[in-house]
Write a protein that holds these residues in place. Structure first.
Motif, short mmCIF file in Angstrom:
data_model
loop_
_atom_site.label_atom_id
_atom_site.label_comp_id
_atom_site.label_asym_id
_atom_site.label_seq_id
_atom_site.Cartn_x
_atom_site.Cartn_y
_atom_site.Cartn_z
N LEU A 178 -0.94 -12.37 -66.87
CA LEU A 178 -1.53 -13.65 -67.25
C LEU A 178 -1.36 -14.69 -66.15
O LEU A 178 -2.08 -15.69 -66.11
N PHE A 179 -0.40 -14.47 -65.25
CA PHE A 179 -0.07 -15.44 -64.22
C PHE A 179 -0.60 -15.09 -62.83
O PHE A 179 -0.42 -15.84 -61.89
N GLY A 180 -1.24 -13.92 -62.70
CA GLY A 180 -1.80 -13.53 -61.42
C GLY A 180 -1.75 -12.02 -61.22
O GLY A 180 -1.27 -11.29 -62.08
N VAL B 80 2.90 -10.51 -67.53
CA VAL B 80 2.95 -11.03 -66.16
C VAL B 80 1.53 -11.19 -65.60
O VAL B 80 1.24 -12.12 -64.86
N GLY C 24 -2.94 -16.18 -58.29
CA GLY C 24 -2.04 -16.88 -59.22
C GLY C 24 -0.70 -17.18 -58.59
O GLY C 24 -0.61 -17.57 -57.43
N VAL C 25 0.38 -16.93 -59.33
CA VAL C 25 1.72 -17.24 -58.85
C VAL C 25 2.19 -16.32 -57.75
O VAL C 25 3.20 -16.57 -57.10
N ASN D 166 2.04 -5.77 -61.68
CA ASN D 166 0.86 -5.93 -62.54
C ASN D 166 1.00 -5.24 -63.89
O ASN D 166 0.27 -5.55 -64.82
#
Length: 127
Positions: free
Chosen positions: A87-89, A85, A124-125, A80
């Motif tokens: 932004l994707f989860g 990063v 997210g991802v 995190n």
């Protein structure tokens, strides 16, 4: 400048932790609970004194009262804190403790069970 960077780093670490539920249960383990709760001996008043109010109270189909205590502690995973990063989860990990207590007709513990398990929350991802 160095002091500001240390302050930002400390704030990020502290912001990455969260807990929910009964704090007293957070200090307990399955073994410690087994030394404190005894079937047909421990009363509702004893439990209230030991752990405080439960997270939930309900009645079973057989009419017995059931109390549930819950404690969860989560921390943000290192991923995190990688720039962009997030932004994707998100990815968080921690521990979930749950204590279920069923009482008999004279308000003493009939049965109880405590579980402690790993808990992951991802979005997210990272799902």
């Amino acid at each position: 400048m160095r002091t500001a960077l240390i302050a930002i780093a400390m704030a990020s670490l502290l912001a990455g932790c969260a807990s929910y539920g009964n704090q007293k249960l957070g200090d307990e383990t399955e073994a410690s609970v087994a030394t404190k709760i005894h079937e047909n001996e421990t009363t509702q008043a004893d439990l209230l004194s030991m752990l405080g109010s439960p997270t939930d109270k309900s009645f079973r189909e057989d009419g017995r009262e059931e109390w549930t205590y819950v404690y969860s502690e989560m921390s943000a995973d290192a991923v995190n804190f990688i720039p962009f990063v997030g932004l994707f989860g998100t990815s968080n990990s921690g521990t979930l403790k749950k204590l279920n207590v069923i009482f008999n007709e004279n308000d003493t513990v009939w049965r109880y069970a405590m579980t402690e398990s790993d808990n992951d929350v991802k979005s997210g991802v990272f799902k």
